[in-house]
Design an enzyme around this catalytic site. Structure first.
Site, short mmCIF file in Angstrom:
data_model
loop_
_atom_site.label_atom_id
_atom_site.label_comp_id
_atom_site.label_asym_id
_atom_site.label_seq_id
_atom_site.Cartn_x
_atom_site.Cartn_y
_atom_site.Cartn_z
N SER A 7 3.96 91.93 16.76
CA SER A 7 4.81 92.78 16.10
C SER A 7 3.99 94.51 15.03
CB SER A 7 5.29 92.40 15.18
OG SER A 7 6.51 93.36 14.44
N HIS A 32 5.32 94.63 20.32
CA HIS A 32 5.76 94.34 20.27
C HIS A 32 6.46 95.28 18.49
CE1 HIS A 32 10.21 91.85 19.01
NE2 HIS A 32 9.88 92.19 17.40
N ASP A 34 9.78 97.10 16.67
CA ASP A 34 10.93 95.99 15.81
C ASP A 34 11.38 97.92 14.75
OD1 ASP A 34 10.74 93.79 15.64
OD2 ASP A 34 9.08 93.64 14.62
N MET A 36 14.45 99.49 13.18
CA MET A 36 15.32 98.67 12.12
C MET A 36 16.48 100.21 11.99
SD MET A 36 14.18 95.93 9.49
CE MET A 36 12.67 94.55 10.43
N HIS A 65 12.09 96.18 20.35
CA HIS A 65 13.39 95.03 19.64
C HIS A 65 14.05 95.44 18.72
CE1 HIS A 65 14.32 91.03 16.62
NE2 HIS A 65 15.32 91.61 17.55
N MET A 67 16.78 96.21 15.91
CA MET A 67 17.66 95.51 15.12
C MET A 67 18.79 96.77 14.55
SD MET A 67 15.01 92.74 13.00
CE MET A 67 13.89 94.46 13.80
N MET A 136 16.27 84.23 17.51
CA MET A 136 14.95 84.65 15.48
C MET A 136 14.48 83.49 15.45
SD MET A 136 14.84 88.37 15.69
CE MET A 136 13.90 87.83 13.99
N ASP A 174 10.51 84.94 17.53
CA ASP A 174 10.19 86.09 16.50
C ASP A 174 10.46 86.21 14.83
OD1 ASP A 174 9.58 88.40 15.67
OD2 ASP A 174 11.17 89.45 16.58
C1 DX5 Z 1 11.75 90.56 11.82
C2 DX5 Z 1 11.06 91.00 12.76
C3 DX5 Z 1 9.74 91.04 13.35
C4 DX5 Z 1 8.90 90.46 11.99
C5 DX5 Z 1 7.47 89.49 12.49
O1 DX5 Z 1 12.56 91.34 11.88
O2 DX5 Z 1 11.72 91.20 14.57
O3 DX5 Z 1 9.05 91.18 14.45
O4 DX5 Z 1 7.83 91.56 12.55
O5 DX5 Z 1 6.89 89.60 11.80
P1 DX5 Z 1 5.93 87.72 11.30
O6 DX5 Z 1 5.33 87.58 12.69
O7 DX5 Z 1 5.08 88.80 9.85
O8 DX5 Z 1 6.87 87.10 10.71
ZN ZN Z 2 10.60 91.42 16.02
#
Ligand code: DX5
Ligand code: ZN
Length: 221
Positions: A7, A32, A34, A36, A65, A67, A136, A174
């Protein structure tokens, strides 16, 4: 099939292209991304322009991903900026089934994500529509959180359900995955491993090698 999907939330954003090149050189195939929106989760990360720029430089498989509330609004936009797999949260979709069908029709691999407190029965009527389920292992929103061990029985139950039904669906985990927590999630049945803070920092190739080595070892057993 086992894949490490680093990620980039934990990457150095001043040189994202170089960091992706380092992953590729280390033999990683997935990345990956992310996204948001500040609504589904408190934070705001990055969106289409960043992904489109990275797409021009990278041949990695883009595991996006979302969110994001009502992600159905953005399916074609993410396809156009280069997503290969698109994950939506069951909790964020009013029309989950329609959203997943639309992702497939747009030419991407559809995936559904569940927060830690969302039960597996939310998958009952959509399991036939997805290529991957993301469980998650932290509450989404931030990188660097601690792994929730309560997620292990949930991973195990989903693996059992998939084996019973014979569905070829990947289980992605994740949040809080590192060299300490990886063995337990592999043992429970996860096969696509997201890791942010455990991959980025000093010595990316060394960190990748240690995590993927553990995955190969597990696969061999
Ligand atoms: C959290 C994200 C993850 C995050 C994981 O909301 O969806 O993908 O980046 O990070 P680590 O591996 O540091 O927990
Ligand atoms: Zn993620």
């Amino acid at each position: 099939m086992y894949e490490l999907s680093p990620s980039i939330l934990a990457a150095d954003f001043t040189c994202l292209g170089e960091q992706l090149a380092k992953l590729e050189a280390a033999g990683v195939r997935w990345v990956h991304l992310d996204v948001m929106d500040g609504m589904f989760v408190p934070s705001i990360s990055f969106g289409m322009p960043v992904i489109a720029s990275l797409r021009k430089q990278s041949k990695l498989f883009f595991d996006v991903h979302l969110m994001v509330e009502e992600p159905q609004r953005y399916i074609e936009a993410f396809r156009d900026c280069g997503a290969d797999s698109l994950t939506v949260h069951a909790e964020a979709c009013r029309h989950l089934d329609g959203t997943l069908r639309q992702i497939r029709a747009a030419g991407m691999r559809p995936a559904v994500a569940l927060n830690p407190a969302t039960p597996l029965c939310s998958l009952d009527h959509v399991l036939g529509l997805v290529d991957m389920v993301l469980l998650m292992t932290v509450n989404p929103g931030f990188g660097g959180q601690s792994f929730l061990p309560e997620s292990l029985p949930k991973i195990r139950s989903l693996r059992k359900l998939l084996e019973e039904t014979g569905r070829p669906v990947d289980i992605q985990v994740d949040g809080g995955i590192n060299e300490e927590t990886l063995p337990a999630v592999l043992e429970a049945g996860a096969n696509i491993i997201v890791a942010g803070s455990a991959v980025f920092g000093e010595d990316i190739p060394g960190r990748v090698e240690r995590l993927t080595g553990m995955m190969r070892e597990h696969q061999g057993t």
